[in-house]
Design an enzyme around this catalytic site. Sequence first.
Site, PDB file in Angstrom:
ATOM      1  N   HIS A  18      45.269  29.831  41.747  1.00  0.00           N
ATOM      2  CA  HIS A  18      45.267  28.512  42.612  1.00  0.00           C
ATOM      3  C   HIS A  18      45.008  27.362  41.932  1.00  0.00           C
ATOM      4  O   HIS A  18      45.473  26.188  42.287  1.00  0.00           O
ATOM      5  CB  HIS A  18      44.069  28.882  43.574  1.00  0.00           C
ATOM      6  N   LYS A  42      42.884  38.942  57.348  1.00  0.00           N
ATOM      7  CA  LYS A  42      42.169  39.232  56.134  1.00  0.00           C
ATOM      8  C   LYS A  42      40.806  39.244  56.467  1.00  0.00           C
ATOM      9  O   LYS A  42      40.036  38.420  57.150  1.00  0.00           O
ATOM     10  CB  LYS A  42      42.463  38.014  55.274  1.00  0.00           C
ATOM     11  N   SER A 130      44.218  36.730  45.302  1.00  0.00           N
ATOM     12  CA  SER A 130      42.772  36.953  45.405  1.00  0.00           C
ATOM     13  C   SER A 130      42.525  38.303  45.994  1.00  0.00           C
ATOM     14  O   SER A 130      41.705  39.149  45.854  1.00  0.00           O
ATOM     15  CB  SER A 130      42.466  36.019  46.561  1.00  0.00           C
TER      16      SER A 130
END
Length: 167
Positions: A18, A42, A130
């Site tokens: 990121h 998520k 992630s």
Amino acid sequence: MTRTGVYPGTFDPVTLGHMDIIRRGAKLVDRLVIGVTTNPSKSPMFTLDERLAMVRRECAGIETDIEVVAFDSLLMDFADRQGAQIIIRGLRAVADFEYEYQMAGMNQQINANVETVFLMADVSLQPIASRLVKEIALFGGPIQRFVSPTVCAEVVERVEKIGRKGS
């Protein structure tokens, strides 16, 4: 005219991948808005407020006008509210491209005045996601190569609170 870009994501947690896209994307615009969002598909490890603070802290040393903002709406509505002309998206692999290409097409149908720009992740950072960082951490694996030392400590601390998986 100020060129504004939006880089959206859940950033749960913010990774070195990121940060690579943020640093490089910041060079393309005068103002970069990092949109930290919720994603119903998520289950986040960190709250929205924790993720906002994490991204703000990690971006503190970048020499560009960067704003970190929460949003819970259509990306194109958020981009319009921010006055953005560009959506910045990172690509890691072919699978990312297929999804992102479809999203860019849909977004263009919603607002043709906002362009999507794809940045390839640095080769050394391409595998980082992630979701995988959290999974590795939950099973007690090393995540130091994927996140900053501060984010690593936060993830490890959170895993200690919620409990590791496996035996």
